[in-house]
Design an enzyme around this catalytic site. Structure first.
Site, short mmCIF file in Angstrom:
data_model
loop_
_atom_site.label_atom_id
_atom_site.label_comp_id
_atom_site.label_asym_id
_atom_site.label_seq_id
_atom_site.Cartn_x
_atom_site.Cartn_y
_atom_site.Cartn_z
N GLU A 40 13.43 -36.23 -9.64
CA GLU A 40 14.14 -37.10 -9.60
C GLU A 40 15.52 -36.65 -9.48
O GLU A 40 16.57 -38.13 -8.77
CB GLU A 40 14.21 -37.16 -11.87
CG GLU A 40 15.10 -38.43 -12.10
CD GLU A 40 15.68 -38.19 -13.32
OE1 GLU A 40 16.58 -38.22 -14.24
OE2 GLU A 40 14.73 -37.44 -13.67
N ASP A 44 17.61 -39.41 -7.49
CA ASP A 44 18.91 -39.92 -7.65
C ASP A 44 19.97 -40.11 -6.27
O ASP A 44 20.82 -41.40 -6.12
CB ASP A 44 19.63 -39.55 -8.80
CG ASP A 44 20.53 -40.07 -8.78
OD1 ASP A 44 20.76 -41.45 -9.23
OD2 ASP A 44 21.91 -39.59 -8.18
N GLU A 116 13.23 -42.73 -9.20
CA GLU A 116 13.28 -42.28 -8.30
C GLU A 116 12.93 -41.05 -7.66
O GLU A 116 12.66 -40.39 -6.44
CB GLU A 116 14.76 -41.58 -9.10
CG GLU A 116 16.17 -42.39 -9.61
CD GLU A 116 17.03 -41.81 -10.50
OE1 GLU A 116 18.12 -42.58 -9.84
OE2 GLU A 116 17.35 -41.10 -11.65
#
Length: 227
Positions: A40, A44, A116
């Site tokens: 993640e 991002d 993500e």
């Protein structure tokens, strides 16, 4: 776990090493030595970059400020949640029984984070080929947001700001009246928007509602510059 081939088909990408995808779908509550938080973290930044290039290409006449605000909306928790719904991520995520009973498969934050992580998994599985990732993201966003419009997507800056602050800080913004001036029939309101007790933006308007919307718009721009 549901058939991952269906998810790969929806993504438009077939994994060479499916362990990347499994890790991307593994929540920290699940009893495994790994989870999707590190992916993640990578995802991002990749999503932000990919959407930046996407908007730069498809809105050649738009200025930097408009593109920044549109990007903030598309990569917000609400925007990523719509992607998660399109991909049916809730069917595939690995979560603990307790999290499942707590409606974890339907939590916007959990699903947005998983999107993500999946993007990061594609990036790593493809040999860090950003062009492949860009194509995947562009295809998905075109399917989910077929009529992106700079004129309509930001009708409510307060909602957009709240989505951003909830995703980034876990809080909602607070609007305070800093001052008023003028007679009762023609007042001007000065409004400040605070995030975690920090003043992010100030604006004035003939109504509290208008001043709050303008302050929210300024705060969105400031947060985007900080990101």
């Amino acid at each position: 776990m549901e058939n991952l081939e269906l998810l790969e088909k929806r993504l438009g990408y077939k994994f060479k090493n499916r362990q990347y995808l499994i890790e991307a779908l593994t929540h920290k509550s699940y009893n495994k030595p790994y989870n999707n938080e590190r992916l993640e973290f990578i995802g991002d930044s990749i999503v932000n970059f990919a959407i930046t290039m996407y908007l730069y290409k498809y809105f050649p006449d738009s200025d930097e400020g408009s593109l920044s605000k549109l990007r903030s909306s598309l990569v917000s928790q609400a925007g990523l949640y719509k992607i998660a719904e399109y991909l049916s991520i809730g069917r595939y995520i690995l979560i603990s029984d307790a999290e499942d009973r707590n409606q974890g498969r339907y939590k916007k934050s959990l699903l947005a984070d998983s999107v993500e992580a999946i993007i990061a998994a594609i990036y790593l599985d493809s040999g860090e080929n950003i062009s492949i990732v860009q194509n995947v993201i562009t295809s998905i966003y075109n399917a989910v947001f077929p009529n992106i419009s700079l004129d309509t997507i930001f009708k409510d800056f307060k909602t957009t700001l709240q989505e951003i602050t909830q995703s980034r800080f876990g809080v909602i913004p607070e609007y305070r009246v800093l001052s008023t001036s003028g007679p009762d029939h023609n007042k001007t309101f000065e409004i400040g928007v605070y995030i975690e007790n920090r003043l992010y933006a100030v604006s004035t308007g003939k109504s509290k509602k208008n001043a709050e919307q303008q302050a929210a718009e300024i705060a969105i721009q400031k947060l985007d510059n900080e990101n």
